[in-house]
Scaffold this active site. Structure first.
Site, PDB file in Angstrom:
ATOM      1  N   ASP A  44     114.813  84.291 -14.208  1.00  0.00           N
ATOM      2  CA  ASP A  44     114.628  82.830 -14.221  1.00  0.00           C
ATOM      3  C   ASP A  44     115.575  82.193 -15.237  1.00  0.00           C
ATOM      4  O   ASP A  44     115.666  80.979 -15.344  1.00  0.00           O
ATOM      5  CB  ASP A  44     113.161  82.444 -14.463  1.00  0.00           C
ATOM      6  CG  ASP A  44     112.638  82.904 -15.815  1.00  0.00           C
ATOM      7  OD1 ASP A  44     113.351  83.622 -16.539  1.00  0.00           O
ATOM      8  OD2 ASP A  44     111.485  82.545 -16.143  1.00  0.00           O
ATOM      9  N   SER A  45     116.348  83.052 -15.958  1.00  0.00           N
ATOM     10  CA  SER A  45     117.431  82.549 -16.810  1.00  0.00           C
ATOM     11  C   SER A  45     118.440  81.755 -15.972  1.00  0.00           C
ATOM     12  O   SER A  45     119.255  81.023 -16.520  1.00  0.00           O
ATOM     13  CB  SER A  45     118.135  83.701 -17.532  1.00  0.00           C
ATOM     14  OG  SER A  45     118.481  84.733 -16.628  1.00  0.00           O
ATOM     15  N   ASP A  83     112.387  87.462 -10.567  1.00  0.00           N
ATOM     16  CA  ASP A  83     111.571  86.955 -11.672  1.00  0.00           C
ATOM     17  C   ASP A  83     110.653  85.862 -11.126  1.00  0.00           C
ATOM     18  O   ASP A  83     111.132  84.905 -10.505  1.00  0.00           O
ATOM     19  CB  ASP A  83     112.526  86.323 -12.704  1.00  0.00           C
ATOM     20  CG  ASP A  83     112.079  86.521 -14.121  1.00  0.00           C
ATOM     21  OD1 ASP A  83     110.986  87.066 -14.334  1.00  0.00           O
ATOM     22  OD2 ASP A  83     112.853  86.134 -15.019  1.00  0.00           O
ATOM     23  N   LYS A 113     109.081  90.495 -11.350  1.00  0.00           N
ATOM     24  CA  LYS A 113     108.832  90.597 -12.799  1.00  0.00           C
ATOM     25  C   LYS A 113     107.911  89.450 -13.191  1.00  0.00           C
ATOM     26  O   LYS A 113     108.079  88.327 -12.727  1.00  0.00           O
ATOM     27  CB  LYS A 113     110.139  90.504 -13.596  1.00  0.00           C
ATOM     28  CG  LYS A 113     109.914  90.472 -15.112  1.00  0.00           C
ATOM     29  CD  LYS A 113     111.179  90.703 -15.895  1.00  0.00           C
ATOM     30  CE  LYS A 113     111.993  89.464 -16.164  1.00  0.00           C
ATOM     31  NZ  LYS A 113     111.291  88.400 -16.928  1.00  0.00           N
ATOM     32  N   GLU A 115     105.954  87.785 -16.873  1.00  0.00           N
ATOM     33  CA  GLU A 115     105.902  87.803 -18.338  1.00  0.00           C
ATOM     34  C   GLU A 115     104.458  87.891 -18.810  1.00  0.00           C
ATOM     35  O   GLU A 115     103.573  87.294 -18.189  1.00  0.00           O
ATOM     36  CB  GLU A 115     106.535  86.526 -18.908  1.00  0.00           C
ATOM     37  CG  GLU A 115     108.019  86.422 -18.656  1.00  0.00           C
ATOM     38  CD  GLU A 115     108.654  85.197 -19.323  1.00  0.00           C
ATOM     39  OE1 GLU A 115     107.973  84.483 -20.087  1.00  0.00           O
ATOM     40  OE2 GLU A 115     109.860  84.976 -19.078  1.00  0.00           O
ATOM     41  N   GLU A 182     111.671  92.290 -25.054  1.00  0.00           N
ATOM     42  CA  GLU A 182     112.664  91.295 -25.485  1.00  0.00           C
ATOM     43  C   GLU A 182     112.463  90.918 -26.945  1.00  0.00           C
ATOM     44  O   GLU A 182     111.360  90.546 -27.351  1.00  0.00           O
ATOM     45  CB  GLU A 182     112.589  90.047 -24.584  1.00  0.00           C
ATOM     46  CG  GLU A 182     113.611  88.981 -24.996  1.00  0.00           C
ATOM     47  CD  GLU A 182     113.900  87.920 -23.954  1.00  0.00           C
ATOM     48  OE1 GLU A 182     113.388  88.010 -22.824  1.00  0.00           O
ATOM     49  OE2 GLU A 182     114.660  86.989 -24.289  1.00  0.00           O
TER      50      GLU A 182
HETATM   51  O1  KIV Z   1     115.375  85.725 -16.979  1.00  0.00           O
HETATM   52  C1  KIV Z   1     115.979  86.704 -17.425  1.00  0.00           C
HETATM   53  O2  KIV Z   1     117.194  86.834 -17.289  1.00  0.00           O
HETATM   54  C2  KIV Z   1     115.197  87.719 -18.135  1.00  0.00           C
HETATM   55  C3  KIV Z   1     115.946  88.785 -18.868  1.00  0.00           C
HETATM   56  C4  KIV Z   1     116.490  88.220 -20.112  1.00  0.00           C
HETATM   57  C5  KIV Z   1     115.130  89.979 -19.099  1.00  0.00           C
HETATM   58  O3  KIV Z   1     114.007  87.653 -18.150  1.00  0.00           O
END
Ligand code: KIV
Length: 264
Positions: A44-45, A83, A113, A115, A182
């Site tokens: 989600d980055s 994510d 993924k 969190e 992280e």
């Molecule tokens: O969103 C992302 O890119 C991440 C990584 C930094 C693990 O969660």
């Protein structure tokens, strides 16, 4: 080459180190996959690197699905992990199952993924029991920055470190196939890695993890926002692009492009 799956990633623990990367588009995903990277995360980055937001919070489920299917089209061997964006899995287990199912069914991802620590164990169990592999993520969890107050190293204090160790154990028991750690002290990264049965994938968690992940834009020198201490830049692609754009503009303005060579 045998395709990477969640169970293959899980059983790599203690055998090989995992070099993982993010990707958000078809062309980059192809290059990352061809480099032999086993796990490609559609993080989600992308809210920040691709869409220009200041945090990961605004990215929508529709945007994540759109980018995940582009990445899936570029990948032949790696496991593609999607994510789950902020508020796509927090409201209820039912809603989370429905949304995670869309990443698998519609976008073609191999896993999702989420969190969070022990709080997420019931959700992890529900996803795994319904055939959806889950990558956990503890330590600095950017979707919680409004509550935690910013991008800070986690687990410096002993009670925090103990909580993170307990979170890792709970998530492993719930069925995650691997765990992102992280931004935490390297010693704690090593301790969590040694304590659990699933591979840890560090980002700012030191060299003792089973694998590492970087945001591809950071590795390439493409992101102009703040670069954390844990990033190593392997290329200056942003500078190369800027030079190419400037040279092109100059050549068009001067009449140096196009020439006979580019004409029919
Ligand atoms: O969103 C992302 O890119 C991440 C990584 C930094 C693990 O969660």
């Amino acid at each position: 080459m045998t395709r990477w799956t969640a169970s293959r990633i899980r059983s790599s623990k203690g055998k090989s180190r995992l070099a993982c990367l993010t990707a958000y588009d078809y062309a980059t995903a192809r290059l990352v996959d061809e480099a032999g990277v086993p796990l490609v995360l559609v993080g989600d980055s992308l809210a920040m690197t691709m869409l220009g937001y200041e945090t990961t919070l605004p990215v929508t489920l529709a945007e994540m699905l759109h980018h995940t299917s582009a990445v899936v089209r570029g990948v032949s061997n790696a496991l593609v992990v999607a994510d789950m964006p902020f508020m796509s899995y927090q409201v209820s287990i039912e809603q989370a199952l429905e949304n995670a199912g869309r990443f698998i069914k519609e976008a073609g991802a191999g896993a999702v993924k989420i969190e969070g620590g022990a709080l997420r164990a019931p959700l992890v169990r529900a996803l795994v029991q319904n055939g959806i592999p889950v990558l956990g993520h503890i330590g600095l969890t950017p979707q919680s920055i409004r509550e935690t107050g910013g991008y800070k190293v986690q687990g410096r204090r002993s009670e925090e470190a103990e909580r993170l160790l307990a979170d890792a154990g709970e998530l492993a028991r719930a069925g995650i196939f691997a765990l992102v750690l992280e931004c935490m002290p390297a010693g704690l990264g090593t301790e969590i890695t040694a304590s659990g049965p699933v591979p840890t994938i560090g980002i700012g968690a030191g060299p003792g993890c089973d694998g590492q992940i970087l945001v591809t834009h950071d590795l390439l020198g493409l992101y102009s926002g703040v670069t954390p201490k844990f990033v190593k830049q392997y290329a200056a692609v942003g500078e190369t692009m800027a030079r190419a754009f400037e040279t092109y503009r100059q050549e068009v303005e001067d009449g140096a492009f196009p020439t006979e060579e580019q004409s029919y």
